[in-house]
Design a protein around this motif. Structure first.
Motif, mmCIF file in Angstrom:
data_model
loop_
_atom_site.group_PDB
_atom_site.id
_atom_site.type_symbol
_atom_site.label_atom_id
_atom_site.label_comp_id
_atom_site.label_asym_id
_atom_site.label_seq_id
_atom_site.Cartn_x
_atom_site.Cartn_y
_atom_site.Cartn_z
ATOM 1 N N SER A 1 4.195 14.903 -10.845
ATOM 2 C CA SER A 1 4.593 15.029 -12.259
ATOM 3 C C SER A 1 3.560 15.816 -13.044
ATOM 4 C CB SER A 1 4.777 13.639 -12.878
ATOM 5 O OG SER A 1 5.803 12.918 -12.207
ATOM 6 N N LEU A 2 2.295 15.538 -12.783
ATOM 7 C CA LEU A 2 1.226 16.257 -13.485
ATOM 8 C C LEU A 2 1.273 17.738 -13.139
ATOM 9 C CD1 LEU A 2 -1.795 13.765 -13.165
ATOM 10 C CD2 LEU A 2 -0.493 14.367 -15.226
ATOM 11 N N ILE A 3 1.535 18.030 -11.853
ATOM 12 C CA ILE A 3 1.589 19.429 -11.438
ATOM 13 C C ILE A 3 2.750 20.133 -12.142
ATOM 14 C CG2 ILE A 3 2.028 20.945 -9.460
ATOM 15 C CD1 ILE A 3 0.559 18.837 -7.722
ATOM 16 N N ILE A 4 3.918 19.446 -12.174
ATOM 17 C CA ILE A 4 5.091 20.043 -12.837
ATOM 18 C C ILE A 4 4.815 20.254 -14.339
ATOM 19 C CG2 ILE A 4 7.504 19.635 -13.469
ATOM 20 C CD1 ILE A 4 7.795 18.148 -10.782
ATOM 21 N N GLN B 1 0.837 -1.201 0.000
ATOM 22 C CA GLN B 1 0.000 0.000 0.000
ATOM 23 C C GLN B 1 0.864 1.240 0.000
ATOM 24 O OE1 GLN B 1 -3.274 -0.170 -0.120
ATOM 25 N NE2 GLN B 1 -3.533 2.100 -0.179
ATOM 26 N N PHE B 2 2.033 1.182 0.652
ATOM 27 C CA PHE B 2 2.940 2.327 0.697
ATOM 28 C C PHE B 2 3.476 2.648 -0.696
ATOM 29 C CE2 PHE B 2 7.320 3.840 0.955
ATOM 30 C CZ PHE B 2 7.122 5.047 1.606
ATOM 31 N N PHE B 3 3.856 1.602 -1.405
ATOM 32 C CA PHE B 3 4.363 1.833 -2.771
ATOM 33 C C PHE B 3 3.293 2.371 -3.685
ATOM 34 C CE2 PHE B 3 7.656 -1.206 -1.298
ATOM 35 C CZ PHE B 3 8.784 -0.472 -1.604
ATOM 36 N N LEU B 4 2.099 1.879 -3.484
ATOM 37 C CA LEU B 4 1.005 2.392 -4.318
ATOM 38 C C LEU B 4 0.783 3.868 -4.053
ATOM 39 C CD1 LEU B 4 -1.592 -0.546 -4.171
ATOM 40 C CD2 LEU B 4 -0.131 0.136 -6.103
ATOM 41 N N ASN B 5 0.795 4.271 -2.831
ATOM 42 C CA ASN B 5 0.614 5.686 -2.494
ATOM 43 C C ASN B 5 1.793 6.516 -3.000
ATOM 44 O OD1 ASN B 5 -1.777 5.089 -1.196
ATOM 45 N ND2 ASN B 5 -0.822 4.781 0.822
ATOM 46 N N LYS B 6 2.983 5.925 -2.927
ATOM 47 C CA LYS B 6 4.162 6.660 -3.420
ATOM 48 C C LYS B 6 4.090 6.905 -4.925
ATOM 49 C CE LYS B 6 9.194 6.483 -3.312
ATOM 50 N NZ LYS B 6 10.379 5.698 -2.900
ATOM 51 N N ARG B 7 3.630 5.896 -5.652
ATOM 52 C CA ARG B 7 3.481 6.056 -7.096
ATOM 53 C C ARG B 7 2.424 7.099 -7.441
ATOM 54 N NH1 ARG B 7 3.450 -0.278 -9.057
ATOM 55 N NH2 ARG B 7 5.651 -0.695 -8.543
ATOM 56 N N LEU B 8 1.364 7.091 -6.645
ATOM 57 C CA LEU B 8 0.299 8.054 -6.872
ATOM 58 C C LEU B 8 0.792 9.461 -6.597
ATOM 59 C CD1 LEU B 8 -2.663 8.577 -7.553
ATOM 60 C CD2 LEU B 8 -3.218 8.175 -5.116
ATOM 61 N N ILE B 9 1.577 9.593 -5.520
ATOM 62 C CA ILE B 9 2.113 10.921 -5.197
ATOM 63 C C ILE B 9 3.050 11.400 -6.293
ATOM 64 C CG2 ILE B 9 3.598 12.165 -3.585
ATOM 65 C CD1 ILE B 9 2.456 10.323 -1.360
ATOM 66 N N ILE B 10 3.929 10.495 -6.819
ATOM 67 C CA ILE B 10 4.869 10.871 -7.896
ATOM 68 C C ILE B 10 4.108 11.285 -9.155
ATOM 69 C CG2 ILE B 10 6.655 9.986 -9.443
ATOM 70 C CD1 ILE B 10 7.595 8.213 -7.105
#
Length: 294
Positions: free
Chosen positions: A16-19, A3-12
């Motif tokens: 990226s979309l914001i940038i 679940q941590f990796f999934l959240n990390k990917r979502l945050i990245i």
């Protein structure tokens, strides 16, 4: 842990979309100068495009030029053919205009020869060795042509029928050097002066009107016409005009040089003239001047 990796990917992904949105907004805003990455990318792209553009443009231009040359060749070929057709048509038009003019003159001559029976004919043969002697026309005995008939053009008398065949006839020209080629003629002036056309002077291009009385006053420019005294030729056919008068060696007669009214060199259409029967009956004189010995 998963679940941590999934959240990390979502945050990245969100970062990226914001940038990306920020970069898009930054690039869309109006600026006077580009950033160095943009300048680098643009210059690099332009340099690569110029490397490929010039050969591609040269090759494309070469094939375009080849196509233009091919089209130009075809157009020139077509134009040359049209020019040849135009030249041919121009020649035909000039020939038709000349023939039309000759026919009009012949029609006018026919009107003036209403006292005679006129038979239009066309020259179909002419021997280069006898160019000034005779011509062959396309009318003969089947058309009522007989020996010794007068032959004229729209300009004047050119000769007589020397031989008549079934469908063609041989015309002896006045310029013939045959000593038997004689015509009874007269000079039209204050008084009529008679003589005989005997011979042709090639140097002067003039007929010789001989046996003119020594006391007769002949003037240059006076007209010479057929007299009709031979009983075969009609009277009044134009022969030419006097250009010079000389006395013979004994001074008993005179000889007049007569410039022919007709062109003996260029003859295409003629009229064979048959004298009217009434006139023939009225003139039973000796025909040695205008018969076989004319």
């Amino acid at each position: 842990m998963p679940q941590f990796f999934l959240n990390k990917r979502l945050i990245i992904l969100l970062v990226s979309l914001i940038i990306l949105v920020a970069l898009i907004g930054f690039s869309l805003r109006e600026r006077d100068d580009l950033t160095w990455p943009e300048q680098f990318v643009k210059d690099s792209t332009g340099f690569v495009q110029s490397i490929f553009y010039r050969p591609a443009h040269f090759v494309a231009g070469f094939f375009d030029n080849v196509g233009y040359l091919k089209d130009t060749y075809e157009e020139n070929k077509l134009l040359r053919a049209r020019l040849e057709e135009y030249a041919l048509l121009e020649t035909k038009v000039q020939k038709l205009e000349k023939e039309n003019e000759e026919f009009r003159e012949l029609v006018g001559e026919l009107d003036s020869l209403r006292d005679y029976e006129a038979k239009p004919a066309t020259v179909i043969a002419r021997n280069p060795d006898q160019w000034v002697e005779q011509v062959t026309v396309n009318k003969g005995k089947q058309n009522g042509v007989e020996k010794d008939m007068a032959v004229v053009t729209s300009a004047g008398l050119i000769g007589k029928v020397k031989q008549a065949n079934a469908f063609t006839s041989t015309v002896q020209l006045l310029s013939s050097l045959d000593p038997k080629n004689r015509i009874s003629a007269y000079i039209q002036g204050d008084e009529e002066i008679f003589g005989l056309i005997e011979g042709y002077d090639q140097e002067k291009g003039a007929l010789l009107l001989k046996r003119i009385p020594h006391q007769a006053e002949v003037k240059e420019g006076e007209k010479v016409l057929s007299s009709g005294l031979g009983g075969v030729f009609p009277q009044g056919l134009m022969i030419g005009e006097v250009i010079e008068v000389v006395a013979d060696e004994y001074g008993l007669t005179q000889t007049a040089y007569v410039k022919p009214a007709a062109d003996f060199y260029n003859i295409s259409h003629v009229i064979i003239v048959e004298r009217a029967l009434i006139q023939q009956e009225e003139a039973p004189e000796d025909t040695t001047e205008e018969g076989g010995s004319e």
